[in-house]
Design an enzyme around this catalytic site. Structure first.
Site, mmCIF file in Angstrom:
data_model
loop_
_atom_site.group_PDB
_atom_site.id
_atom_site.type_symbol
_atom_site.label_atom_id
_atom_site.label_comp_id
_atom_site.label_asym_id
_atom_site.label_seq_id
_atom_site.Cartn_x
_atom_site.Cartn_y
_atom_site.Cartn_z
ATOM 1 C CG ASP A 99 -2.895 3.786 -3.004
ATOM 2 O OD1 ASP A 99 -3.961 3.197 -3.214
ATOM 3 O OD2 ASP A 99 -2.620 4.328 -1.929
ATOM 4 C CD GLU A 100 -5.287 -0.367 -1.047
ATOM 5 O OE1 GLU A 100 -5.558 -1.376 -0.398
ATOM 6 O OE2 GLU A 100 -6.101 0.536 -1.281
ATOM 7 C CG ASP A 139 -1.838 1.142 1.331
ATOM 8 O OD1 ASP A 139 -1.944 1.897 0.351
ATOM 9 O OD2 ASP A 139 -2.470 1.298 2.398
HETATM 10 MG MG MG Z 1 -2.511 4.112 0.281
#
Ligand code: MG
Length: 444
Positions: free
Chosen positions: A109-110, A14
């Protein structure tokens, strides 16, 4: 009796304060400052990401720019820039893809990585991920940080990556699971919100460890099937697979826009619809896909219709039209897509005031070499008119040339004439749970 603890090796990566970190990476003057990335730069624009410095000072995602400035005096704001974030994500994911052949792009973003059989144990996986993180720092940008969680299920890996921010690495295994859960608040895991929390507390459970040890029957009596799932998740059982990015293609691609009065007054409805269609088409072409169907929603402004305050309101709750066009063969060129959208608009829209426009491309497919061959062999001859045939070919090559120009010089470099009048209508947006458009380099 519970089934055995999952033997898989799953990692969740993350990126921390992602949009803000990318902005700080791009502009050194923003580094170390309390930075808010806003949906748009206006007093009532919403903060969609805050830098680590801003978060420490109390800025929260979801505040308006005005609230954020009052809470954190001296903070700076920038408008979000989706193409920049997608480009960085693509580079970060390219590095992560080297660790395994099974990786799911969970959001911009993961990512989830299935490392089973690629590394012997969680310690070896931690070593590999730490090296990948160093490569992200060296090759993409030193201001980018990420939290890593390693466990035997997706749920526990995500829980682990949430524990230490920024730049954390946490391993949850069967030896420390109880200890970790005992220290967590009920709402600290994905899937438990304030309502479920209240019901759990009424049942007498105050920590996740107590919920883990609760008899399944008790949880099922209150939550039904979800109670069983919750118990399984906390006990380290897996029932969700990591969906491989390469097979994780979108089922539909669309763009929508809430149309302000000004656009109606200036007569830009058609042009705005064209831009939405071009945007969707461009994203689809980037994924190498083609659409068989296109649908359009047009919401009309109803005089005297007032949106109830504080209620969830769909733009189509007033009045509107929705229709679908079937192309007959999968298409991806600008002319077919924009032409299809306009044909419908001209049929259904009688110059009413418009407050909402949406375009969705669906029934998507990716042509393989063989399908292309089949298309040429069987589909073309059925369009008896050879003139039409040649026109189709020309349109396709013009559309391809336009795409190359845009890829090189930007989206505004070439467009249909009637779109020239547009200024900032229908801006590009980024979805938090959508990653289409990100993995361009990986899919080729
Ligand atoms: Mg994040």
């Amino acid at each position: 009796m519970l089934p055995p603890f999952s033997k898989k090796l799953i990692a969740h990566v993350d990126m921390n304060s992602y949009f803000a970190s990318v902005e700080q990476q791009a502009n050194p003057f923003l580094r170390g400052k309390a930075l808010g990335v806003c949906s748009y730069l206006h007093e009532y624009g919403c903060v969609i990401a805050a830098s680590i410095e801003a978060k420490r000072a109390g800025m929260k995602v979801g505040m308006t720019m005005k609230e954020a400035r009052e809470r954190v005096p001296g903070s700076v704001f920038v408008q979000n820039d989706p193409p920049k974030y997608r480009a960085v994500t693509s580079r970060v994911f390219t590095i992560l893809h080297e660790l395994t052949d099974s990786m799911e792009h969970y959001s911009i973003d993961e990512a989830f990585l299935d490392l089973t059989n690629w590394y012997r144990d969680s310690a070896e996986a931690a070593w590999a991920l730490t090296r990948a993180r160093a490569r992200i720092r060296d090759e993409v940008g030193e201001w980018l940080r990420c939290s890593i969680g390693i466990a035997s299920t997706r749920f526990l890996a995500k829980t682990a990556s949430d524990l230490e921010k920024p730049n954390g690495l946490v391993i949850i295994d069967k030896y420390n699971l109880d200890e970790v859960l005992a220290g967590l608040d009920l709402e600290d895991v994905c899937g438990i919100g304030s309502r479920i929390r209240k019901r759990l507390e009424r049942m007498g459970y105050k920590t996740l460890l107590e919920v883990k040890r609760a008899p399944i029957g008790n949880l099922m009596r209150v939550f039904g099937k979800q109670g069983l799932y919750l118990s399984c998740k906390l006990n380290g059982m897996e029932f969700e697979k990591v969906v491989n990015a390469r097979s994780n293609l979108p089922k539909s691609i669309g763009h929508s826009y809430c149309v302000p009065d000004r656009v109606n007054r200036e007569g830009k409805i058609e042009a705005t619809l064209m831009r939405l269609t071009e945007r969707a088409g461009r994203r689809m072409r980037n994924l190498g896909m083609r659409a068989l169907q296109l649908s359009i929603s047009v919401g009309f402004r109803v005089p005297g219709f007032v949106v109830p305050r504080g209620s969830f309101w769909s733009p189509l709750a007033g009045q509107g039209v929705f229709a679908t066009k079937h192309f007959g063969v999968p298409v991806d060129d600008s002319f077919s897509l924009v032409g299809g959208a306009l044909e419908f608009l001209r049929k259904e829209w009688k110059e009413e005031l418009v407050n909402f426009l949406a375009v969705t491309l669906f029934d998507l497919s990716r042509p393989t070499g063989q399908l292309c061959f089949l298309d040429q062999a069987f589909t073309y001859p059925t369009w008896n008119d050879s003139v039409n045939d040649r026109l189709g070919d020309k349109r396709h090559s013009v559309s391809e040339a336009m795409e190359m120009i845009r890829n090189r010089y930007g989206e505004q470099a070439i467009m249909f004439g009637s779109m020239v009048s547009l200024s900032n209508e229908a801006p590009d947006r980024i979805g938090f749970r959508k990653t289409e458009g990100v993995d361009v380099t990986l899919l080729q």
